[in-house]
Design a protein around this motif. Structure first.
Motif, PDB file in Angstrom:
ATOM      1  N   ARG A  29       0.832  -1.220   0.000  1.00 36.79           N
ATOM      2  CA  ARG A  29       0.000   0.000   0.000  1.00 36.79           C
ATOM      3  C   ARG A  29       0.857   1.256   0.000  1.00 36.79           C
ATOM      4  N   ALA A  30       2.061   1.156   0.530  1.00 33.56           N
ATOM      5  CA  ALA A  30       3.004   2.282   0.500  1.00 33.56           C
ATOM      6  C   ALA A  30       3.729   2.225  -0.843  1.00 33.56           C
ATOM      7  N   TYR A  31       3.114   2.768  -1.863  1.00 34.60           N
ATOM      8  CA  TYR A  31       3.584   2.674  -3.250  1.00 34.60           C
ATOM      9  C   TYR A  31       4.865   3.492  -3.401  1.00 34.60           C
ATOM     10  N   SER A  32       6.010   2.830  -3.333  1.00 34.68           N
ATOM     11  CA  SER A  32       7.298   3.480  -3.083  1.00 34.68           C
ATOM     12  C   SER A  32       8.168   3.573  -4.331  1.00 34.68           C
ATOM     13  N   THR A  33       7.704   4.347  -5.311  1.00 31.96           N
ATOM     14  CA  THR A  33       8.527   4.635  -6.474  1.00 31.96           C
ATOM     15  C   THR A  33       9.607   5.640  -6.094  1.00 31.96           C
ATOM     16  N   LEU A  34      10.546   5.870  -7.019  1.00 29.72           N
ATOM     17  CA  LEU A  34      11.671   6.757  -6.756  1.00 29.72           C
ATOM     18  C   LEU A  34      11.197   8.128  -6.268  1.00 29.72           C
ATOM     19  N   LEU A 100      13.045  -1.424  -0.412  1.00 27.92           N
ATOM     20  CA  LEU A 100      11.659  -0.979  -0.325  1.00 27.92           C
ATOM     21  C   LEU A 100      11.157  -0.324  -1.603  1.00 27.92           C
ATOM     22  N   ASP A 101      12.046   0.148  -2.449  1.00 31.59           N
ATOM     23  CA  ASP A 101      11.619   0.869  -3.644  1.00 31.59           C
ATOM     24  C   ASP A 101      11.079  -0.090  -4.697  1.00 31.59           C
ATOM     25  N   VAL A 102      10.177   0.422  -5.512  1.00 33.35           N
ATOM     26  CA  VAL A 102       9.575  -0.352  -6.594  1.00 33.35           C
ATOM     27  C   VAL A 102       9.652   0.450  -7.886  1.00 33.35           C
ATOM     28  N   VAL A 103       9.514  -0.241  -9.006  1.00 35.93           N
ATOM     29  CA  VAL A 103       9.434   0.452 -10.293  1.00 35.93           C
ATOM     30  C   VAL A 103       7.996   0.898 -10.512  1.00 35.93           C
ATOM     31  N   PRO A 104       7.771   1.934 -11.326  1.00 29.90           N
ATOM     32  CA  PRO A 104       6.402   2.387 -11.591  1.00 29.90           C
ATOM     33  C   PRO A 104       5.549   1.276 -12.179  1.00 29.90           C
ATOM     34  N   ALA A 105       4.248   1.335 -11.896  1.00 32.25           N
ATOM     35  CA  ALA A 105       3.316   0.284 -12.327  1.00 32.25           C
ATOM     36  C   ALA A 105       2.586   0.632 -13.615  1.00 32.25           C
ATOM     37  N   GLU A 106       2.993   1.692 -14.295  1.00 28.43           N
ATOM     38  CA  GLU A 106       2.333   2.059 -15.533  1.00 28.43           C
ATOM     39  C   GLU A 106       2.523   0.997 -16.614  1.00 28.43           C
ATOM     40  N   THR A 162      16.574  -2.001   5.499  1.00 24.09           N
ATOM     41  CA  THR A 162      15.544  -1.757   4.492  1.00 24.09           C
ATOM     42  C   THR A 162      15.951  -0.488   3.757  1.00 24.09           C
ATOM     43  N   VAL A 163      16.297  -0.668   2.488  1.00 25.30           N
ATOM     44  CA  VAL A 163      16.981   0.385   1.744  1.00 25.30           C
ATOM     45  C   VAL A 163      16.156   0.826   0.541  1.00 25.30           C
ATOM     46  N   ILE A 164      16.608   1.917  -0.059  1.00 27.65           N
ATOM     47  CA  ILE A 164      15.943   2.445  -1.242  1.00 27.65           C
ATOM     48  C   ILE A 164      16.939   2.510  -2.406  1.00 27.65           C
ATOM     49  N   GLU A 165      16.416   2.827  -3.565  1.00 35.28           N
ATOM     50  CA  GLU A 165      17.188   2.991  -4.807  1.00 35.28           C
ATOM     51  C   GLU A 165      17.885   1.730  -5.293  1.00 35.28           C
ATOM     52  N   GLU A 166      17.409   0.565  -4.910  1.00 33.31           N
ATOM     53  CA  GLU A 166      17.978  -0.662  -5.481  1.00 33.31           C
ATOM     54  C   GLU A 166      17.643  -0.757  -6.959  1.00 33.31           C
ATOM     55  N   GLU A 167      16.489  -0.222  -7.350  1.00 34.64           N
ATOM     56  CA  GLU A 167      16.016  -0.379  -8.722  1.00 34.64           C
ATOM     57  C   GLU A 167      16.684   0.571  -9.719  1.00 34.64           C
ATOM     58  N   CYS A 168      17.464   1.533  -9.242  1.00 35.09           N
ATOM     59  CA  CYS A 168      17.992   2.510 -10.188  1.00 35.09           C
ATOM     60  C   CYS A 168      19.452   2.874  -9.983  1.00 35.09           C
ATOM     61  N   SER A 169      20.006   2.665  -8.801  1.00 36.48           N
ATOM     62  CA  SER A 169      21.396   3.076  -8.598  1.00 36.48           C
ATOM     63  C   SER A 169      22.158   2.174  -7.632  1.00 36.48           C
ATOM     64  N   GLY A 170      21.457   1.574  -6.671  1.00 36.34           N
ATOM     65  CA  GLY A 170      22.140   0.824  -5.628  1.00 36.34           C
ATOM     66  C   GLY A 170      22.681   1.707  -4.521  1.00 36.34           C
ATOM     67  N   PHE A 323      27.072   8.383 -18.243  1.00 39.55           N
ATOM     68  CA  PHE A 323      26.803   7.201 -17.443  1.00 39.55           C
ATOM     69  C   PHE A 323      26.137   7.636 -16.139  1.00 39.55           C
ATOM     70  N   HIS A 324      25.070   6.964 -15.788  1.00 36.91           N
ATOM     71  CA  HIS A 324      24.279   7.342 -14.620  1.00 36.91           C
ATOM     72  C   HIS A 324      23.689   6.074 -14.008  1.00 36.91           C
TER      73      HIS A 324
END
Length: 424
Positions: A29-34, A100-106, A162-170, A323-324
Motif C-alpha cells: 500500500r506504501a507505493y514506493s517509487t523513486l 523498499l523501492d519499486v518500479v512504476p506500475a504504468e 531496508t533500503v531504497i534505490e535498489e532499482e535505479c542506482s544501488g 553514465f548514470h
C-alpha cells in the motif's frame, strides 16, 4: 534434523504467518517509487520500534556515494532505515537486507486492480512490489520476531536493512556499506525462489544525447532529424551486445546463450510534430561479464558510439555519452563460505532436498556488499511472477518457506561456530 527449540521456532513462524502477510500488504500500500519511499520507510521504522530494535537512519550522502563515482540522487534528504540488535556485541555480524523501492506500475489501466491495493487470489498475493521485494522484507523481519518470541536468545550483532534505490542506482545499500554496516554475511530475500544465487552480471546504465537541425516540415531535407539519427545507433549497440556475449565468460554462464543483455529502456526527443526534431536522448542498460571492470565496459560503449558517429548523417552534432545510475562489476559468490554452507543445510533440513543455485543475468544489492564491502552473501527468497510487469504476484506459501528458512538460519548462526568470519 531440527532440534526441539528449532521446531518451536517453526511453529511460531506458522503462528506469525498471517501477520507476515499483513506486513507485506502494508508495504504494498506504501507505493514506493523513486522519490516516494517515505511511507514505506515509516512502515518499517514503526515496526522496528514496536519490536524493540535499535533504529538507525542511514542518509543517502553524496560524499559517501562519490567514492563509487556514481552521480548522487537528485532528491534531497532521503535515507535508509535499519533495525539493529546487539550492535556492540562481539561475534559474527549477520545482515538481512531488502529494498523498499519499486518500479512504476504504468500502465495502471492494464492491472486487474490498482497496483497499490494488494489482493489475494488462488494462493498468490498481488500488487506492485509484492514480489520484488516486500514479501521478502516481511519474511526476513518476521523471522527475527519468531526466533525471539520462541524464546531463542540472539546474542550476536544482527542488522535488518531496508533500503531504497535498489532499482535505479544501488545507492541505498551502498550507503549502508560505506557507513560501516556491511556485517560479516548478508542474506537478501530477492524473489528468485529458494535457491542460492551463485553470481550476477556486471551492469552499466548509459545515456546518449545528440543534436540535429530543426526546420519546418515543408522541406524536411533542409534539416537533420535527431530522432532518426539516434535510433540508427541501435544497430551498433546490438552489435556490441553480441560482441560482449562472444567474450570468454565465467563457468557460471557457460551454458547460457545470451547472459549479457542490452536493453534500450527510454527514448525522448523533439518538441513539435511538425518540426524536424533538434534533439534526442536514449537511455539503456548493458550487462557484462563479472571478469570485466566497469571502466572497460564504459570504454566499450563509448567506442561503439564513436565508431557509429560517421553514419549518423549530415548536420548531426554534439554526440555525447553519459553514465548514470547502476555502475558495478559483477559478483561471483564463494560457494565454500561457511554462511553459504549453513544456508544449504537449513534448506535441506526444511525441504529434504539439496539446495540448488543459479547465476543471475541481472543485478541485486548483493553487489554493494561483495564489490564494495568484500562481504560474502547471497539471495534466497520467495517465488514471484510478473515482477516489473502487470499484476505482479508472489506465491503465498513460498513466503512461509522464506520466513522459516531465515528464522532457522538465524537460530543456527547464533549457536554455530563461524571461525573464518571471526578471524576475518
Amino acid at each position: 534434523m531440527l532440534t526441539e527449540p528449532e521446531k518451536r521456532v517453526m511453529s511460531t513462524c506458522d503462528e506469525l504467518f498471517e501477520e507476515t502477510l499483513c506486513l507485506t500488504e502494508s508495504l504494498v500500500r506504501a507505493y514506493s517509487t523513486l522519490g516516494n519511499e517515505q511511507e514505506a520507510l515509516e512502515v518499517m521504522e514503526a515496526w522496528y520500534r514496536q519490536e524493540g530494535f535499535t533504529v538507525k537512519r542511514v542518509p543517502m550522502e553524496a560524499s559517501v556515494l562519490q567514492i563509487d563515482q556514481v552521480e548522487p540522487s537528485p532528491i534531497p534528504a532521503r535515507y535508509n532505515v535499519m533495525g539493529m540488535l546487539n550492535p556492540e556485541s562481539k561475534g559474527p555480524h549477520l545482515v538481512y537486507n531488502g529494498h523498499l523501492d519499486v518500479v512504476p506500475a504504468e500502465p495502471e489501466s492494464l492491472w486487474t486492480r490498482p497496483p497499490w491495493e494488494p489482493w489475494r487470489d488462488g494462493g498468490w498475493l498481488y500488487g506492485r512490489g509484492a514480489g520484488d521485494m516486500k514479501a521478502g522484507i516481511a519474511a526476513m523481519a518476521m523471522a527475527v520476531k519468531a526466533v525471539r518470541q520462541a524464546g531463542i536468545a540472539i546474542d550476536h550483532p544482527l542488522t535488518l536493512q531496508t533500503v531504497i534505490e535498489e532499482e535505479c542506482s544501488g545507492h541505498g545499500a551502498l550507503s549502508c556499506v560505506k557507513a560501516g554496516h556491511a556485517g560479516d554475511f548478508v542474506l537478501i530475500p530477492e524473489p528468485f525462489g529458494a535457491k542460492l544465487v551463485s553470481g550476477q552480471v556486471g551492469v552499466l546504465w548509459f545515456r546518449i544525447r545528440l543534436d540535429g537541425v530543426p526546420t519546418h516540415v515543408l522541406d524536411t531535407s533542409a534539416g537533420s532529424n535527431a530522432i532518426e539519427a539516434i535510433t540508427s545507433l541501435f544497430v551498433a549497440l546490438k552489435a556490441l551486445e553480441a560482441e560482449i556475449n562472444a567474450l570468454p565468460r565465467h563457468s557460471l554462464y557457460q551454458d547460457m546463450e545470451k547472459p549479457f543483455n542490452l536493453n534500450i529502456g527510454r527514448i525522448e526527443g523533439g518538441d513539435w510534430a511538425s518540426s524536424v526534431p533538434a534533439h534526442a536522448c536514449v537511455e539503456g542498460r548493458l550487462g557484462f561479464p563479472s571478469e570485466m571492470a566497469v571502466d572497460d565496459a564504459m570504454k566499450l560503449v563509448e567506442a561503439c558510439v564513436e565508431k557509429a558517429k560517421a553514419g549518423l548523417g549530415k548536420g548531426i552534432s554534439n554526440l555525447r555519452v553519459e553514465f548514470h545510475g547502476f555502475r558495478s562489476e559483477g559478483v561471483v559468490v564463494d560457494m565454500d563460505n561457511s554462511g553459504i554452507r549453513l544456508l544449504g543445510k537449513c534448506h535441506h533440513d526444511l525441504t529434504g532436498n539439496a539446495i540448488t543455485s543459479q547465476a543471475l543475468t541481472c543485478t541485486t544489492d548483493l553487489r554493494a556488499f561483495h564489490v564494495h564491502g568484500g562481504i560474502t552473501g547471497t539471495c534466497y527468497g520467495p517465488v514471484a511472477e510478473n515482477i516489473h510487469g502487470v499484476d505482479e504476484r508472489v506465491d503465498i506459501e513460498s513466503i512461509r518457506h522464506v520466513l522459516k528458512a531465515y528464522a532457522l538460519f538465524l537460530c543456527r548462526w547464533g549457536r554455530e561456530s563461524h571461525q573464518e568470519l571471526v578471524v576475518r
